[in-house]
Motif scaffolding. Structure first.
Motif, PDB file in Angstrom:
ATOM      1  N   VAL A 158       0.824  -1.212   0.000  1.00 32.02           N
ATOM      2  CA  VAL A 158       0.000   0.000   0.000  1.00 32.02           C
ATOM      3  C   VAL A 158       0.859   1.264   0.000  1.00 32.02           C
ATOM      4  O   VAL A 158       0.359   2.352  -0.291  1.00 32.02           O
ATOM      5  CB  VAL A 158      -0.961   0.012   1.201  1.00 32.02           C
ATOM      6  CG1 VAL A 158      -2.002  -1.080   1.052  1.00 32.02           C
ATOM      7  CG2 VAL A 158      -0.213  -0.140   2.522  1.00 32.02           C
ATOM      8  N   VAL A 159       2.124   1.142   0.378  1.00 32.12           N
ATOM      9  CA  VAL A 159       3.104   2.223   0.221  1.00 32.12           C
ATOM     10  C   VAL A 159       4.299   1.600  -0.482  1.00 32.12           C
ATOM     11  O   VAL A 159       4.851   0.606  -0.014  1.00 32.12           O
ATOM     12  CB  VAL A 159       3.524   2.826   1.577  1.00 32.12           C
ATOM     13  CG1 VAL A 159       4.605   3.872   1.376  1.00 32.12           C
ATOM     14  CG2 VAL A 159       2.330   3.433   2.300  1.00 32.12           C
ATOM     15  N   ASP A 160       4.691   2.181  -1.621  1.00 32.33           N
ATOM     16  CA  ASP A 160       5.648   1.500  -2.490  1.00 32.33           C
ATOM     17  C   ASP A 160       6.794   2.428  -2.878  1.00 32.33           C
ATOM     18  O   ASP A 160       6.703   3.209  -3.821  1.00 32.33           O
ATOM     19  CB  ASP A 160       4.917   1.009  -3.747  1.00 32.33           C
ATOM     20  CG  ASP A 160       5.766   0.081  -4.593  1.00 32.33           C
ATOM     21  OD1 ASP A 160       6.862  -0.304  -4.147  1.00 32.33           O
ATOM     22  OD2 ASP A 160       5.331  -0.268  -5.706  1.00 32.33           O
ATOM     23  N   GLY A 161       7.896   2.360  -2.116  1.00 31.91           N
ATOM     24  CA  GLY A 161       9.094   3.116  -2.475  1.00 31.91           C
ATOM     25  C   GLY A 161       8.966   4.614  -2.311  1.00 31.91           C
ATOM     26  O   GLY A 161       9.495   5.373  -3.126  1.00 31.91           O
ATOM     27  N   VAL A 162       8.313   5.061  -1.258  1.00 27.71           N
ATOM     28  CA  VAL A 162       8.121   6.496  -1.033  1.00 27.71           C
ATOM     29  C   VAL A 162       9.364   7.111  -0.399  1.00 27.71           C
ATOM     30  O   VAL A 162       9.879   6.611   0.602  1.00 27.71           O
ATOM     31  CB  VAL A 162       6.892   6.742  -0.128  1.00 27.71           C
ATOM     32  CG1 VAL A 162       6.865   8.181   0.387  1.00 27.71           C
ATOM     33  CG2 VAL A 162       5.612   6.426  -0.891  1.00 27.71           C
ATOM     34  N   SER A 163       9.855   8.189  -0.994  1.00 29.08           N
ATOM     35  CA  SER A 163      11.019   8.913  -0.475  1.00 29.08           C
ATOM     36  C   SER A 163      10.704  10.405  -0.431  1.00 29.08           C
ATOM     37  O   SER A 163      10.183  10.967  -1.399  1.00 29.08           O
ATOM     38  CB  SER A 163      12.250   8.702  -1.367  1.00 29.08           C
ATOM     39  OG  SER A 163      12.626   7.343  -1.416  1.00 29.08           O
TER      40      SER A 163
END
Length: 330
Positions: A24-29
Motif C-alpha cells: 500500500v506504500v511503495d518506495g516512497v522517499s
C-alpha cells in the motif's frame, strides 16, 4: 539544503490480504527541513496516513514495514524499539489525528489527557503539568482556557476538540508536527480558523509540519512544498506555487481541475477523474494511474515511469508523456 530534520527513503508498507501481501506504500522517499511545511496530497486510500503511521510505529494489525528507512536526528525511526518509539511520539513528533472524538478517551477529562505527555516526556509534577495544560489551551484559542480542563470531550464542539488535539500535539514542543487531515470533519469557517492557528503556531514555535489532506486548495497557503501520492507512490513533487502554476502529472492536473473557482460560468460542471484507484493487491504492471489517464500511451501500461526533474528544477514528476524522462527518447 542543510541536513533535513526527517529523511525518508524507499519506504514500503504491506498489508495482509486473503490473496497474500499487498503493498500500500511503495518506495516512497521524501524529506522535510527544519521549519518547513510539507503537504502530502491524494485521494482516500492512496497511502497518505499509513505512511506517517509507519514512521511512528502505529500501523494497524496486519500491516508491516516491508523496507526503507526514516532518519530523524541521527536515528532510523523504523528500527527503533517500542520503548524508544514511545520517547519519539509526543516528545519529538507530535500528531494531530483526523477525528478527535475517537482519539480522546471519552471517560477522562481533557486536562488529564493533556498532562500525560508532559508528565511522561518532561517529567513534570501533576500541578505543574496542569498549569502548563491551561497555557496550551489559551495558546490554541480555547475560550475559558484553564477552566476547560475539567470538561470531558463530549462537552466540547468539534472545533474546540480539534484545538485540544492540536494543544496535545504541541504539548512538548516537538520539532515535527504531523497533521493528518485535521479539518476533514469541520465546517469551512472552523476549518479556516484551524488553518490560521497552525500557520501562526508554526511561525511562533519554528516547528516543521507535515500536513496530510485530500484537498489541494487547503494547502495552497499553508505549505512550502507538496508531494502528490497515488496508489502508494509519489507521482509529483514541487514547491507549492510551482505545482499550482505548472501541474505536470495528469493526476495532479485532474485534482486541480476539480476545484471550484470564482471565475467562469455559473453553470460550468466541475470535471471529475473517471474510474477508481487500483486494488493494492492487483496493481497494474506500469503506471498505476494509466487505467484512468486520458493521456496514456502503450508504455504507460507496461512500465512505471521514474520520478524525474521537470525543466531542471526542484519540480519532479513520474509521467512518460508530460514529464518526458530521458528514457522516453531512448
Amino acid at each position: 539544503m542543510t541536513d533535513p530534520l526527517l529523511s525518508v527513503r524507499d519506504l514500503a508498507v504491506e498489508v495482509s490480504t486473503r490473496r497474500g501481501p499487498a503493498r500500500v506504500v511503495d518506495g516512497v522517499s521524501f524529506h522535510i527541513g527544519r521549519g518547513e511545511a510539507l503537504g502530502v496530497v491524494g485521494e482516500s486510500g492512496c497511502g497518505k496516513s499509513i505512511t506517517t503511521l509507519a514512521l511512528l510505529g502505529l500501523l494497524p494489525p496486519g500491516a508491516r514495514v516491508a523496507g526503507g528507512s526514516a532518519r530523524m536526528e541521527g536515528k532510523d525511526l523504523l528500527t527503533l524499539s517500542r520503548r524508544a518509539l514511545r520517547e519519539v511520539r509526543g516528545g519529538r513528533i507530535g500528531m494531530i489525528f483526523q477525528d478527535p472524538m475517537t482519539s480522546f478517551n471519552p471517560v477522562l477529562k481533557i486536562g488529564d489527557q493533556l498532562i500525560e505527555p508532559l508528565i511522561y516526556h518532561r517529567g513534570m509534577l501533576r500541578r505543574e503539568a496542569w498549569a502548563r495544560a491551561g497555557e496550551l489551551l489559551r495558546l490554541v484559542g480555547i475560550p475559558g482556557g484553564a477552566s476547560r480542563l475539567d470538561n470531558y470531550p463530549h462537552e466540547l464542539s468539534g472545533g474546540m476538540r480539534q484545538r485540544v488535539m492540536i494543544a496535545m500535539g504541541l504539548a512538548c514542543e516537538p520539532p515535527l508536527l504531523i497533521a493528518d487531515e485535521p479539518t476533514t470533519a469541520l465546517d469551512v469557517t472552523i476549518q479556516a480558523q484551524i488553518v490560521d492557528l497552525v500557520k501562526d503556531l508554526r511561525a511562533r514555535l519554528g516547528m516543521s509540519i507535515i500536513w496530510i489532506t485530500h484537498d489541494l486548495a487547503l494547502v495552497s497557503g499553508l505549505v512550502d512544498r507538496v508531494i502528490v501520492l497515488y496508489a502508494g507512490k509519489i507521482v509529483e513533487e514541487a514547491p507549492v506555487d510551482d505545482l499550482y502554476a505548472r501541474p505536470t502529472h495528469p493526476y495532479t492536473q485532474g485534482l486541480l481541475a476539480s476545484l471550484p473557482t470564482l471565475e467562469g460560468e455559473e453553470t460550468r460542471r466541475l470535471p471529475a477523474i473517471g474510474g477508481t484507484p487500483p486494488d493494492p493487491g492487483r496493481r497494474p504492471a506500469g503506471c498505476p494511474f494509466a487505467p484512468r489517464c486520458p493521456l496514456r500511451v502503450a508504455r504507460c501500461e507496461s512500465e512505471m515511469p521514474p520520478l524525474v526533474a521537470v525543466a531542471g528544477g526542484p519540480h519532479r514528476a513520474a509521467c512518460w508523456v508530460n514529464a518526458k524522462p530521458q528514457e522516453l527518447a531512448a
